[in-house]
Design a protein around this motif. Sequence first.
Motif, PDB file in Angstrom:
ATOM      1  N   VAL A   6       0.882  -1.161   0.000  1.00  0.00           N
ATOM      2  CA  VAL A   6       0.000   0.000   0.000  1.00  0.00           C
ATOM      3  C   VAL A   6       0.920   1.211   0.000  1.00  0.00           C
ATOM      4  O   VAL A   6       1.649   1.456   0.970  1.00  0.00           O
ATOM      5  N   ALA A   7       0.935   1.954  -1.087  1.00  0.00           N
ATOM      6  CA  ALA A   7       1.923   3.018  -1.305  1.00  0.00           C
ATOM      7  C   ALA A   7       1.448   4.325  -0.675  1.00  0.00           C
ATOM      8  O   ALA A   7       0.649   5.049  -1.248  1.00  0.00           O
ATOM      9  N   LEU A   8       1.946   4.610   0.521  1.00  0.00           N
ATOM     10  CA  LEU A   8       1.590   5.834   1.236  1.00  0.00           C
ATOM     11  C   LEU A   8       2.849   6.600   1.647  1.00  0.00           C
ATOM     12  O   LEU A   8       2.981   7.046   2.778  1.00  0.00           O
ATOM     13  N   GLY A   9       3.788   6.708   0.737  1.00  0.00           N
ATOM     14  CA  GLY A   9       5.020   7.430   1.019  1.00  0.00           C
ATOM     15  C   GLY A   9       5.803   6.764   2.126  1.00  0.00           C
ATOM     16  O   GLY A   9       6.035   5.559   2.103  1.00  0.00           O
ATOM     17  N   GLU A  10       6.184   7.544   3.147  1.00  0.00           N
ATOM     18  CA  GLU A  10       6.950   7.001   4.258  1.00  0.00           C
ATOM     19  C   GLU A  10       6.132   6.031   5.095  1.00  0.00           C
ATOM     20  O   GLU A  10       6.689   5.267   5.883  1.00  0.00           O
ATOM     21  N   ARG A  11       4.826   6.054   4.954  1.00  0.00           N
ATOM     22  CA  ARG A  11       3.964   5.161   5.734  1.00  0.00           C
ATOM     23  C   ARG A  11       3.503   3.949   4.920  1.00  0.00           C
ATOM     24  O   ARG A  11       2.540   3.280   5.282  1.00  0.00           O
ATOM     25  N   ALA A  12       4.176   3.663   3.815  1.00  0.00           N
ATOM     26  CA  ALA A  12       3.835   2.494   3.003  1.00  0.00           C
ATOM     27  C   ALA A  12       4.002   1.222   3.833  1.00  0.00           C
ATOM     28  O   ALA A  12       4.830   1.155   4.741  1.00  0.00           O
ATOM     29  N   TYR A  13       3.177   0.233   3.544  1.00  0.00           N
ATOM     30  CA  TYR A  13       3.281  -1.029   4.287  1.00  0.00           C
ATOM     31  C   TYR A  13       2.954  -2.201   3.364  1.00  0.00           C
ATOM     32  O   TYR A  13       2.253  -2.053   2.360  1.00  0.00           O
ATOM     33  N   PRO A  14       3.489  -3.382   3.719  1.00  0.00           N
ATOM     34  CA  PRO A  14       3.288  -4.548   2.862  1.00  0.00           C
ATOM     35  C   PRO A  14       2.032  -5.336   3.209  1.00  0.00           C
ATOM     36  O   PRO A  14       1.567  -5.339   4.357  1.00  0.00           O
ATOM     37  N   ILE A  15       1.496  -6.007   2.203  1.00  0.00           N
ATOM     38  CA  ILE A  15       0.459  -7.018   2.376  1.00  0.00           C
ATOM     39  C   ILE A  15       1.064  -8.334   1.903  1.00  0.00           C
ATOM     40  O   ILE A  15       1.513  -8.438   0.756  1.00  0.00           O
ATOM     41  N   HIS A  16       1.111  -9.319   2.771  1.00  0.00           N
ATOM     42  CA  HIS A  16       1.616 -10.642   2.414  1.00  0.00           C
ATOM     43  C   HIS A  16       0.446 -11.623   2.428  1.00  0.00           C
ATOM     44  O   HIS A  16      -0.288 -11.698   3.428  1.00  0.00           O
ATOM     45  N   VAL A  17       0.267 -12.353   1.343  1.00  0.00           N
ATOM     46  CA  VAL A  17      -0.835 -13.305   1.212  1.00  0.00           C
ATOM     47  C   VAL A  17      -0.249 -14.672   0.883  1.00  0.00           C
ATOM     48  O   VAL A  17       0.521 -14.805  -0.080  1.00  0.00           O
TER      49      VAL A  17
END
Length: 356
Positions: A6-17
């Motif tokens: 989820v591309a939110l700049g410095e707050r981007a985070y991964p989704i692992h499925v």
Amino acid sequence: MISLDVALGERAYPIHVGPGLLADTARWREAIRGRHVLVVSNETVAPLYLARVEAGLRGHVHASLVLPDGEAHKTLATCARVFDALAALGANRDATILALGGGVIGDLAGFAAACWMRGIDFVQMPTTLLAMVDSSVGGKTGVNLPAGKNLVGAFHQPRAVIADTSTLATLPEREYRAGLAEVVKYGAIGDAAFFAWLERHADALNARDDAVLAEAIAASCRHKAGVVARDEHEQGERALLNFGHTFGHALETATGYGNLLHGEAVAIGMVLAARLSAERGHASHDDARRLARLLAAFGLPTAAPAADPERLLALMQLDKKNLGGRLRLILWHGIGAAAIVPDVDAAAIRGVLAAA
């Protein structure tokens, strides 16, 4: 395993499925930045998976809180129990909450994380299909009030989403099918090709075919991640993800939380929104019937339970998407094309509710 961001700049985070991710402790421990960790789960999920998560927390000061299961417990009173557990743990601003469960646990634990010391980290560990494809992604957190669903909440993004598809093997059939409603939604509002793919693969999804299910989950997460990155706080495009939800939330409240599963209410709500769209001349009745057929193929309800149309309309008027006291709904122009429609005539909504 499928990974996306989820591309939110410095707050981007991964989704692992993928399968076995709860046991892959290295995968999710990297999202924990501090010493204190609180695992929040419920009475259904905890006996199955809590020990597996706790085993990965060696070296951390950690505790677990097991809450009652069900939408009826997504309340401020239950949230206060999370605060008490954090206080007992001695949790500081570098603490992390792990939300192990379905959408109720994710919403509740995420809201507690948003509030504790004005915001601490949390990691989503969804164990239901509905949570994997919808509520765990995007940072919407909150609790219900007697007056309506999710009226108290905050936008608070997780540090990571760990969707262990192995947990779906223990998911009851009704809850699994309820999750498919949100999968259908992504095709209905923005991807006609995906909608057609779901029609072709309905039997495989009903059979929980691993490969087909992973593809459906990944496609749903990609769609939501893209929308969230473009409109984190629901000022525009993200509102489209609420297709069927205004009707659905009113049905959940009117029938008593827990009598209709969220996905079941959304399925009915999408059918009602599609019918209203057709009545207003925005879309064809054929597309509305096609949507109802696909939902029915997944064993989802498409007709509303007995409820007073005036009561439902009053609940819809409390919806957060409304502006200036005017009803604002997510309708569509047919499969793959949704739109935000302001100032929808209450009489037209009342007619669709009465006919349902």
